[in-house]
Design an enzyme around this catalytic site. Structure first.
Site, PDB file in Angstrom:
ATOM      1  N   GLY A  75      42.811  32.378  62.237  1.00 36.52           N
ATOM      2  CA  GLY A  75      42.438  32.241  60.841  1.00 36.52           C
ATOM      3  C   GLY A  75      43.662  32.303  59.952  1.00 36.52           C
ATOM      4  O   GLY A  75      44.788  32.505  60.411  1.00 36.52           O
ATOM      5  N   GLU A  96      51.734  26.267  50.475  1.00 34.21           N
ATOM      6  CA  GLU A  96      51.360  24.866  50.714  1.00 34.21           C
ATOM      7  C   GLU A  96      51.297  24.529  52.196  1.00 34.21           C
ATOM      8  O   GLU A  96      50.494  23.706  52.609  1.00 34.21           O
ATOM      9  CB  GLU A  96      52.332  23.916  50.003  1.00 34.21           C
ATOM     10  CG  GLU A  96      51.878  22.466  50.094  1.00 34.21           C
ATOM     11  CD  GLU A  96      52.533  21.548  49.075  1.00 34.21           C
ATOM     12  OE1 GLU A  96      52.418  20.331  49.225  1.00 34.21           O
ATOM     13  OE2 GLU A  96      53.147  22.069  48.126  1.00 34.21           O
ATOM     14  N   GLU A 129      58.374  32.540  43.785  1.00 34.07           N
ATOM     15  CA  GLU A 129      57.696  32.904  45.024  1.00 34.07           C
ATOM     16  C   GLU A 129      58.183  32.069  46.197  1.00 34.07           C
ATOM     17  O   GLU A 129      58.326  32.563  47.310  1.00 34.07           O
ATOM     18  CB  GLU A 129      56.173  32.779  44.863  1.00 34.07           C
ATOM     19  CG  GLU A 129      55.595  33.840  43.940  1.00 34.07           C
ATOM     20  CD  GLU A 129      54.067  33.902  44.013  1.00 34.07           C
ATOM     21  OE1 GLU A 129      53.525  33.617  45.089  1.00 34.07           O
ATOM     22  OE2 GLU A 129      53.446  34.247  43.000  1.00 34.07           O
ATOM     23  N   ARG A 133      59.919  33.536  49.571  1.00 38.05           N
ATOM     24  CA  ARG A 133      59.073  33.595  50.765  1.00 38.05           C
ATOM     25  C   ARG A 133      59.218  32.421  51.716  1.00 38.05           C
ATOM     26  O   ARG A 133      58.845  32.513  52.861  1.00 38.05           O
ATOM     27  CB  ARG A 133      57.598  33.691  50.342  1.00 38.05           C
ATOM     28  CG  ARG A 133      57.295  34.931  49.512  1.00 38.05           C
ATOM     29  CD  ARG A 133      55.830  34.972  49.141  1.00 38.05           C
ATOM     30  NE  ARG A 133      55.538  36.089  48.257  1.00 38.05           N
ATOM     31  CZ  ARG A 133      54.334  36.369  47.783  1.00 38.05           C
ATOM     32  NH1 ARG A 133      53.309  35.599  48.101  1.00 38.05           N
ATOM     33  NH2 ARG A 133      54.138  37.406  47.000  1.00 38.05           N
TER      34      ARG A 133
END
Length: 300
Positions: A75, A96, A129, A133
């Site tokens: 998941g 994304e 971000e 990341r």
């Protein structure tokens, strides 16, 4: 396991709340906003648009397939982050690759954190971000920093605080954008490292930049070798600049005759006011080169 099930059930409940036209949340002060903003919500993938401010432009298909395989088994472990655009309409801020991998699997929903932000805030969040990341290449990071300067109007000091990087580090990334576009593409495609780019940026002439870039690629030179090549370039340039205007000192004129007599060929010299110079011994064939080499080595 029970805790995870409860979280997923909660996400589905909040998703239903968001689809109720009577509970359309547009700001943090709206009714039920506290139940949604900052919580994990299951959103329809079809209701999410990709972020035009996303600094990453290259998505490796093999990596996406590997991520999709992981999502199929486990998941989406880390929720994506979106901002609310309108009723049941969202825009991606970060995540994304997870979003694309989920679509690749044919999933209908994805867990997401919901933020409420205007375009300016969304742009800053997306860029900051992603810098923090994502494994962006050096040019993508540099472009993100430049967009924070141009579009969000952040200073390098403010960027340093936002992304947790030293100002000197940010400046080094931004300098990469002064490289010829062909060299920038080489960095993005992985042919060169940031270290190579930082060395090449010290050559102002774009034509010379490209010449040395070609040599680095052809010979697969290391960063240290590239730095040495750039130093030699500047040394040669300094010598060539001053050679035409400097009068040859007497000690060189006298020494050149001795060199020419010893090697039995005309010897030339280039030098600069700093005292640096080069002695050039011409040769016309392999046999001549071998003869000169023996003389230099002192072989019989």
């Amino acid at each position: 396991m029970a805790k995870a099930t409860k979280k997923q059930a909660l996400g589905r409940g909040l998703s239903a709340l968001l689809k109720d036209p009577e509970n359309d949340i547009q700001s943090a002060s709206d009714k039920n906003a506290d139940k949604v903003v900052g919580n994990i919500v299951e959103l329809d993938l079809s209701s999410i648009d990709v972020n035009p401010h996303q600094p990453r432009t290259n998505f490796n298909e093999d990596v996406l397939r590997e991520l999709a395989s992981s999502i199929r088994e486990l998941g989406v472990i880390q929720p994506i982050t979106v901002r609310k655009l309108g009723f049941n309409k969202y825009q991606l801020i970060s995540g994304e690759r997870r979003f694309r991998a989920s679509k690749l699997l044919g999933l209908e929903t994805i867990p997401a954190y919901i933020r409420i932000a205007n375009d300016q805030e969304s742009l800053e969040m997306a860029l900051v971000e992603n810098i923090q990341r994502q494994d962006l290449d050096p040019i993508e990071i540099a472009l993100s920093y430049q967009r924070l300067i141009d579009d969000v109007k952040l200073t390098q000091e403010e960027m340093s605080e936002r992304v947790g990087k030293k100002r000197s580090t940010i400046a080094n990334y931004l300098r990469l954008l002064k490289l010829d576009p062909i060299i920038q593409t080489g960095i993005r495609d992985g042919f060169l490292s940031m270290g190579h780019g930082r060395a090449l940026i010290n050559i102002e002439n774009k034509g010379d930049q490209l010449d040395i870039y070609e040599e680095v690629i052809t010979k697969n030179l290391s960063v240290r070798d590239t730095e040495r090549l750039v130093r030699n370039y500047h040394s040669d340039k300094e010598i060539n600049t001053h050679a035409a205007t400097n009068e040859v000192p007497k000690y060189i004129k006298k020494g050149l005759k001795d060199f020419s007599d010893y090697f039995m060929t005309a010897v030339d010299v280039k030098f600069a006011k700093s005292g640096k110079g080069k002695i050039m011994i011409p040769f016309g064939s392999e046999q001549e080169f071998t003869r000169l080499k023996k003389l230099i080595k002192g072989d019989d």
